[in-house]
Design an enzyme around this catalytic site. Sequence first.
Site, short mmCIF file in Angstrom:
data_model
loop_
_atom_site.label_atom_id
_atom_site.label_comp_id
_atom_site.label_asym_id
_atom_site.label_seq_id
_atom_site.Cartn_x
_atom_site.Cartn_y
_atom_site.Cartn_z
N LYS A 218 5.98 3.92 -4.50
CA LYS A 218 6.38 2.67 -5.14
C LYS A 218 7.86 2.65 -5.47
CE LYS A 218 2.01 0.95 -6.83
NZ LYS A 218 1.19 0.50 -7.94
N LYS B 5 -3.56 1.78 3.61
CA LYS B 5 -4.77 1.35 2.87
C LYS B 5 -4.73 -0.16 2.65
CE LYS B 5 -3.41 1.98 -1.92
NZ LYS B 5 -3.54 2.55 -3.22
N LYS C 291 -3.49 -5.10 -2.29
CA LYS C 291 -3.13 -6.44 -2.77
C LYS C 291 -1.70 -6.77 -2.43
CE LYS C 291 -5.97 -5.57 -6.83
NZ LYS C 291 -5.92 -4.73 -8.01
P1 TYM Z 1 -6.16 -0.60 -8.37
O1 TYM Z 1 -6.07 -1.84 -9.19
O2 TYM Z 1 -5.15 -0.37 -7.32
O3 TYM Z 1 -7.57 -0.52 -7.70
C1 TYM Z 1 -8.79 -0.67 -8.44
C2 TYM Z 1 -9.86 0.22 -7.83
O4 TYM Z 1 -10.02 -0.11 -6.45
C3 TYM Z 1 -9.86 1.06 -5.66
N1 TYM Z 1 -9.19 0.71 -4.40
C4 TYM Z 1 -9.64 1.05 -3.19
N2 TYM Z 1 -10.73 1.75 -2.81
C5 TYM Z 1 -10.94 1.91 -1.48
N3 TYM Z 1 -10.08 1.42 -0.53
C6 TYM Z 1 -8.98 0.72 -0.87
N4 TYM Z 1 -8.18 0.23 0.07
C7 TYM Z 1 -8.71 0.51 -2.26
N5 TYM Z 1 -7.72 -0.13 -2.94
C8 TYM Z 1 -8.03 0.01 -4.26
C9 TYM Z 1 -8.99 2.00 -6.49
O5 TYM Z 1 -9.18 3.35 -6.12
C10 TYM Z 1 -9.48 1.71 -7.89
O6 TYM Z 1 -10.61 2.47 -8.19
N6 TYM Z 1 -4.25 2.89 -11.39
C11 TYM Z 1 -5.46 2.21 -11.05
C12 TYM Z 1 -6.09 1.47 -12.21
C13 TYM Z 1 -6.33 2.29 -13.43
C14 TYM Z 1 -7.39 3.22 -13.63
C15 TYM Z 1 -7.20 3.73 -14.95
C16 TYM Z 1 -8.44 3.67 -12.84
C17 TYM Z 1 -5.59 2.27 -14.57
N7 TYM Z 1 -6.11 3.13 -15.48
C18 TYM Z 1 -8.05 4.70 -15.49
C19 TYM Z 1 -9.30 4.62 -13.39
C20 TYM Z 1 -9.09 5.13 -14.68
C21 TYM Z 1 -5.13 1.16 -9.97
O7 TYM Z 1 -4.01 0.77 -9.80
O8 TYM Z 1 -6.22 0.67 -9.33
#
Ligand code: TYM
Length: 331
Positions: free
Chosen positions: A111, A194, A197
């Site tokens: 990032k 991957k 968004k």
């Molecule tokens: P985020 O918002 O990017 O994604 C939310 C969840 O979706 C999963 N995910 C995917 N799984 C499979 N293939 C993909 N292409 C894909 N894109 C996203 C992510 O693994 C996630 O489970 N930092 C985290 C959010 C967060 C969090 C936490 C998670 C903040 N605090 C504490 C667990 C525990 C994030 O940006 O997820």
Amino acid sequence: MNRIFSGIQPTGNLHLGNYLGAIRNWVGLQESFESIYCIVDLHAVTLPQDPAELRHNVREVTAGLVAAGIDAERCIVFAQSAVPGHSELAWLLGCLTPLGWLNRMTQFKEKAGKRRDAAGLGLYAYPVLMAADILVYQATHVPVGDDQKQHLELSRDIAGAFNRRFGVDFFPLPEPQIFGAATRVMSLRDGSQKMSKSDASDYSRINMTDDADAIALKIRKARTDPDPLPGTPEGLAGRAEAINLVGIYAALSGGTEDEVCAKYAGEMFSTFKADLVELAVSVLGPIGAEMQRLKGDPGYIDRILRDGAERAGAIASRTLAEVHAIMGLAA
Ligand code: TYM
């Protein structure tokens, strides 16, 4: 006692990766565990956000979770910024986190890009806030997609550092739960990236709000190779886009890659894709329709978030009072 915590960012469209990698599993887990699901707007602001859009997206993601089957009475669903304990614990844990641990985080490197010195402190400290999210609820299990694995390992290290530093057994070491097929859903345009968004091309992802026509168009246009499907997953080696589509099919149908390959052995992708469209529409169609319906009732969504923040805040306050006592901070 087991307690689940997981989070999702309110940045743009919820997509099939979010659904298959996380949300779908959250729905299953709520049956057997006390579950806390958080819309992480404090993580979102580690990169610039438009305030009105951010507020809108928090509601939209909440609608997505409910539409997918999260029961907001049984679970706690809330926005991170409504519970100040996340930020406070992040500061305290940040004081115990060596820079060397943060320097290993690949997401920061991606990032921040080449202009590392211009990246914000918040982006750098992002994984510490994640650890605080989980630990402020003393959560034991964290269902996520494969891309969050490194951050979760860091959360375990930080929990261990706290316990050792103060000679306590206070924070459980949270277990990542990465299961099922499609734990890492890839872009439909490039099997090495991957699904995300932030990808500029909407053709790279299937959004949870896409209608049947959009889903069909995106799957038809998805990159593949000219070879037919193999009889076993081993025959997919080196074919990133083919692996991705077979994984998506397996996850959506609740089966395995072996079963998908056995069913389509020798078929061309055109045949397979037509069936994949039907399957994707049958799973996502009702969720997208329910999201649309819920968006017409913002009062209901706001009530869910308010009630969730109250219940989450009560747990977080108790944890912070104990952390203050352990660390010798004000009572
Ligand atoms: P985020 O918002 O990017 O994604 C939310 C969840 O979706 C999963 N995910 C995917 N799984 C499979 N293939 C993909 N292409 C894909 N894109 C996203 C992510 O693994 C996630 O489970 N930092 C985290 C959010 C967060 C969090 C936490 C998670 C903040 N605090 C504490 C667990 C525990 C994030 O940006 O997820």
